[in-house]
Scaffold this motif. Sequence first.
Motif, PDB file in Angstrom:
ATOM      1  N   GLN A 194      -5.094 -13.375  -3.285  1.00  0.00           N
ATOM      2  CA  GLN A 194      -5.546 -14.045  -2.061  1.00  0.00           C
ATOM      3  C   GLN A 194      -6.100 -15.440  -2.320  1.00  0.00           C
ATOM      4  OE1 GLN A 194      -7.758 -12.027   1.026  1.00  0.00           O
ATOM      5  NE2 GLN A 194      -7.260 -10.050   0.155  1.00  0.00           N
TER       6      GLN A 194
ATOM      7  N   LEU B 212      -2.118 -17.941   1.178  1.00  0.00           N
ATOM      8  CA  LEU B 212      -2.804 -17.663   2.434  1.00  0.00           C
ATOM      9  C   LEU B 212      -2.327 -16.300   2.913  1.00  0.00           C
ATOM     10  CD1 LEU B 212      -2.502 -21.150   4.177  1.00  0.00           C
ATOM     11  CD2 LEU B 212      -4.326 -20.279   2.717  1.00  0.00           C
ATOM     12  N   MET B 213      -3.120 -15.287   2.677  1.00  0.00           N
ATOM     13  CA  MET B 213      -2.682 -13.939   2.964  1.00  0.00           C
ATOM     14  C   MET B 213      -3.239 -13.427   4.285  1.00  0.00           C
ATOM     15  SD  MET B 213      -3.234 -10.480   0.707  1.00  0.00           S
ATOM     16  CE  MET B 213      -2.238 -10.930  -0.707  1.00  0.00           C
ATOM     17  N   ASP B 214      -2.336 -13.044   5.191  1.00  0.00           N
ATOM     18  CA  ASP B 214      -2.784 -12.297   6.364  1.00  0.00           C
ATOM     19  C   ASP B 214      -3.153 -10.907   5.871  1.00  0.00           C
ATOM     20  OD1 ASP B 214      -2.224 -14.444   7.900  1.00  0.00           O
ATOM     21  OD2 ASP B 214      -0.392 -13.664   8.777  1.00  0.00           O
ATOM     22  N   TYR B 215      -4.241 -10.380   6.375  1.00  0.00           N
ATOM     23  CA  TYR B 215      -4.738  -9.114   5.835  1.00  0.00           C
ATOM     24  C   TYR B 215      -5.427  -8.323   6.932  1.00  0.00           C
ATOM     25  CZ  TYR B 215      -7.498  -5.835   3.088  1.00  0.00           C
ATOM     26  OH  TYR B 215      -8.053  -4.699   2.589  1.00  0.00           O
ATOM     27  N   GLU B 216      -5.167  -7.030   6.961  1.00  0.00           N
ATOM     28  CA  GLU B 216      -5.825  -6.176   7.956  1.00  0.00           C
ATOM     29  C   GLU B 216      -6.176  -4.848   7.332  1.00  0.00           C
ATOM     30  OE1 GLU B 216      -3.430  -5.371  11.442  1.00  0.00           O
ATOM     31  OE2 GLU B 216      -4.770  -3.762  12.017  1.00  0.00           O
ATOM     32  N   GLN B 217      -7.415  -4.422   7.459  1.00  0.00           N
ATOM     33  CA  GLN B 217      -7.760  -3.063   7.035  1.00  0.00           C
ATOM     34  C   GLN B 217      -8.455  -2.353   8.167  1.00  0.00           C
ATOM     35  OE1 GLN B 217     -10.397  -3.845   3.629  1.00  0.00           O
ATOM     36  NE2 GLN B 217     -12.128  -3.154   4.827  1.00  0.00           N
ATOM     37  N   VAL B 218      -8.062  -1.096   8.382  1.00  0.00           N
ATOM     38  CA  VAL B 218      -8.636  -0.291   9.448  1.00  0.00           C
ATOM     39  C   VAL B 218      -9.040   1.060   8.865  1.00  0.00           C
ATOM     40  CG1 VAL B 218      -8.167   0.861  11.649  1.00  0.00           C
ATOM     41  CG2 VAL B 218      -7.170  -1.379  11.196  1.00  0.00           C
ATOM     42  N   TYR B 219     -10.260   1.463   9.123  1.00  0.00           N
ATOM     43  CA  TYR B 219     -10.678   2.825   8.774  1.00  0.00           C
ATOM     44  C   TYR B 219     -10.500   3.688  10.013  1.00  0.00           C
ATOM     45  CZ  TYR B 219     -12.855   1.255   4.429  1.00  0.00           C
ATOM     46  OH  TYR B 219     -13.081   0.751   3.170  1.00  0.00           O
TER      47      TYR B 219
ATOM     48  N   PRO C  17     -13.381   8.482   3.298  1.00  0.00           N
ATOM     49  CA  PRO C  17     -12.749   7.798   4.432  1.00  0.00           C
ATOM     50  C   PRO C  17     -11.240   7.622   4.220  1.00  0.00           C
ATOM     51  CG  PRO C  17     -13.785   6.199   3.003  1.00  0.00           C
ATOM     52  CD  PRO C  17     -14.045   7.540   2.388  1.00  0.00           C
TER      53      PRO C  17
ATOM     54  N   ASP D 177     -13.814  -2.335   9.468  1.00  0.00           N
ATOM     55  CA  ASP D 177     -12.478  -2.767   9.879  1.00  0.00           C
ATOM     56  C   ASP D 177     -12.454  -4.276   9.759  1.00  0.00           C
ATOM     57  OD1 ASP D 177     -11.844  -0.198  10.431  1.00  0.00           O
ATOM     58  OD2 ASP D 177     -12.010  -0.370  12.596  1.00  0.00           O
ATOM     59  N   TYR D 178     -11.367  -4.808   9.254  1.00  0.00           N
ATOM     60  CA  TYR D 178     -11.338  -6.242   8.966  1.00  0.00           C
ATOM     61  C   TYR D 178      -9.927  -6.771   9.152  1.00  0.00           C
ATOM     62  CZ  TYR D 178     -11.586 -10.592   6.346  1.00  0.00           C
ATOM     63  OH  TYR D 178     -11.509 -11.907   5.987  1.00  0.00           O
ATOM     64  N   GLU D 179      -9.820  -7.934   9.766  1.00  0.00           N
ATOM     65  CA  GLU D 179      -8.502  -8.550   9.947  1.00  0.00           C
ATOM     66  C   GLU D 179      -8.616 -10.050   9.751  1.00  0.00           C
ATOM     67  OE1 GLU D 179      -6.743  -7.850  13.811  1.00  0.00           O
ATOM     68  OE2 GLU D 179      -5.317  -9.457  13.458  1.00  0.00           O
ATOM     69  N   GLN D 180      -7.772 -10.613   8.912  1.00  0.00           N
ATOM     70  CA  GLN D 180      -7.714 -12.075   8.824  1.00  0.00           C
ATOM     71  C   GLN D 180      -6.273 -12.526   9.010  1.00  0.00           C
ATOM     72  OE1 GLN D 180      -9.271 -12.797   4.784  1.00  0.00           O
ATOM     73  NE2 GLN D 180      -7.229 -13.413   4.140  1.00  0.00           N
TER      74      GLN D 180
ATOM     75  N   TYR E  30      -3.875 -16.118   9.098  1.00  0.00           N
ATOM     76  CA  TYR E  30      -3.716 -17.568   8.994  1.00  0.00           C
ATOM     77  C   TYR E  30      -2.643 -17.974   9.986  1.00  0.00           C
ATOM     78  CZ  TYR E  30      -6.412 -17.763   4.658  1.00  0.00           C
ATOM     79  OH  TYR E  30      -7.415 -17.711   3.722  1.00  0.00           O
TER      80      TYR E  30
END
Lengths: 486, 486
Positions: free
Chosen positions: A202, A206-213, A311, B208-211, B213
Amino acid sequence: MTSTKATSTGNSPGNSTPRPQKKAVIIGGGPVGSLAALYFSRSNWDVEVYELRSDPRRCGTQALDKKSINLAISERGLNSLKVIDPLLLEEVMKETVPMTGRCIHPGKNDFRGKGGGESQAYDIHGRFIRSADRGRLNNILLDWIERQPNVKIFFETALKRLDLDKKDAEFEKRSTKETITVHADFFLGSDGAHSQARRFLQRYTLMDYEQVYIDTLWKELEIPPEEGTGGFRIDGNHLHIWPRKDFMFIAIPSPDKTFTCTLFMPERFFDEIGDTGEGLLAFFNRHFPDVIPLIGEEKLVTDYFRNSKLPLISIKCSPYHYKDTCAIVGDAAHAMVPFYGQGMNAGFEDVRVLFEHISAHPDNLSLALSNYSTERKADAHTINDLAMRNYIEMRDNVTSRLYKFRKAAEELMYAYAPWLGVRTLYSYVSFSNVRYSEVVRRVRWQQGVLDRVVKMLTLGWTLGAAVLVRRMMGRRGWAEGGDGWS
Amino acid sequence: MTSTKATSTGNSPGNSTPRPQKKAVIIGGGPVGSLAALYFSRSNWDVEVYELRSDPRRCGTQALDKKSINLAISERGLNSLKVIDPLLLEEVMKETVPMTGRCIHPGKNDFRGKGGGESQAYDIHGRFIRSADRGRLNNILLDWIERQPNVKIFFETALKRLDLDKKDAEFEKRSTKETITVHADFFLGSDGAHSQARRFLQRYTLMDYEQVYIDTLWKELEIPPEEGTGGFRIDGNHLHIWPRKDFMFIAIPSPDKTFTCTLFMPERFFDEIGDTGEGLLAFFNRHFPDVIPLIGEEKLVTDYFRNSKLPLISIKCSPYHYKDTCAIVGDAAHAMVPFYGQGMNAGFEDVRVLFEHISAHPDNLSLALSNYSTERKADAHTINDLAMRNYIEMRDNVTSRLYKFRKAAEELMYAYAPWLGVRTLYSYVSFSNVRYSEVVRRVRWQQGVLDRVVKMLTLGWTLGAAVLVRRMMGRRGWAEGGDGWS
């Protein structure tokens, strides 16, 4: 291996000195990283694998990483093994248990229930998925790559720094705190959902990134083998599910005749159980009374309070690479919830696809990686979404009538009119190597056609019925009435 | 301040010994962190602010952080200053430039264009937003908090560790590499989009996290003051926009009579320009010919090749807190693209809302933070989405007829029938303190009603037209035909 090397350099015309070996560093020696090491080794790279944990083959069973849902392995995973070595496939297959279908155990108040378990085959043509023990599978792969002359494995080493422009990685030996600096041509991150390699990647792209629990936690339990016979306590060729709408309990057979069980529940139900054995047994008596004798009261209580609740994370990101220097595969690129049994299969497929692109552009790794990134992003995002959707379906709708009707309609056509080309989504995902994104496109198209067919049939039936009614009316009276129609 | 402290402890009945001071550590001393320090200080906490960069007031202009789009400050930001101290508001106001509207500069091939700039007021009642220099604003706030007896500021300190259970933070002094360990009751992360505090918070809570660009990069340029007069070169009370569909150029007035300009473009256009002055001037001649004389050829070329092009990130996450120990505010919680001019306003509003909740539950910080998290998540996600939508609108649709028609219809009602309660989205966002999420709900409802009104009017007109036609027909002939209708 050495002979392969000699042949391949001998083949480059006008090049008398052999090309210097390229070196790949693989961060993470789990199943996906190990398979990647084998692919690199066979493509004539020098390979070094760095793994954070200790060698799982050198420790007792207790030390084994038990924080892992039993793995489902199906066509995509198997195919990725077969492509690199059919013998490896054979060795892995021996350690798996075939699961021909789901066995649903309805609740006592479930109007759909008939009391006992109810089998739903995965495939009308008898195709099946396999259950594998993550630890055993990993050991087979580690043994396999250790036999390659150009692969070295370093356990208990933590990635501390990754400089993708200088192509240097820094690892720390966990025992001695010693720093190891490695220079390589290529770095592959296969270090799981909480990947350090991805974190460093990263910094370079430029990394698009999404994490969801998701709101559901899981806790591992176990159904032991039957005393005396040592066999499975319930049908050993099914994935058993106790769906209870807001939560569920599942049991997956292992080669050692145990069932690895998982209780999936939102936190509030764990709170409801509280911290006493009575609370736990009351809960199981209410929702899973038939599970208690399978595990045994004492073991249930011991295991439940010993194992932690964990989780579930779902991760999407893009891109998966940097220039010609680094790529990520497996959970590091696309951790998903475990409800489609595709996590490891997708990871293994990543490796196969990555090498397809590398083979297509042997002298342009940068282009190969960019193509890998683009292709896999679409597919990984799709299977992530499908896994999330299946979570709802398994927990709740798996026994609904509509579900069964749709599945039956599709499977009937699939079984008796294969020339129609109709296949269920599950069949495409689990029993084919068609790209996940393409699978969804085909199934959508298929459903559109089915909808139209149903409409035409309905119209046909209505017209047919009208003709029938006319005839009946004709016989009864109108015909006698005269010649109005003739 | 000391008197306030005495009064507030004196107010707690039956408590003769003053409550021991609680300590808040604020990570990040930008505008949002500084404002938070003031709020904590006034609520009688001991406050320590740790900032990674050096003191902006102690360096020359060159050392100032220029990597920042000029800030727009509107009602929400101003209100958050006013709530804590009307004098602070006054001081900030002096350093701002009012912007009463957008001034659109169409392209030469734009069929909608009339050649020169075209003004679009932000508000029909004359309300306006303000442009502020981030550096100056920050300095005012730093001066202000430094005057508080219970606030200390430490510059050039980097957060290295945050233990939220032991309530310890570890900072490294950048000059001496010395480690400072701080124990506190509460930690506030206001350290921007790439927040370290948020990274540590993620170890304690399932976030929860989202980025994302966006495909657009930006580069800062500058229009200098007019030679001789020293005034603005173009209207100094407008935000100037040169929209070109795939990219745009904007200019925002600064108190020093310069315009801080930003070129927003996808990477391929930067590539098209290449690395020669000729390439740059050809591009500007083609797309922004009127901008060249404003900046000056030489300065344009120098600035363009000196300043780097930077990415734009949009971040959403949740939750914003851990127990009663930590919270994040501003860009650390919700970095957004800059196209609604709400970034800092939302950050300032975070602070106000956080303290509303703390005041509502003075003895239950845990509940206060949880309520803050829930409330702000909804609002921050909303303004993030609106900013992203405005990006498209500013770049492309800002001069479209539909846009103008809709805006005019809403503004006409807002102006001449205020009892209807109709307000434009822009007006709600920029000139009110209504929650962002509530704004969107109201505007949607409003649009639903407007749609129905339009339908009714259409029906009314149709009926009216029918009556009219009947009358005309009646006059011409039917009436003469006899008494059929009477």
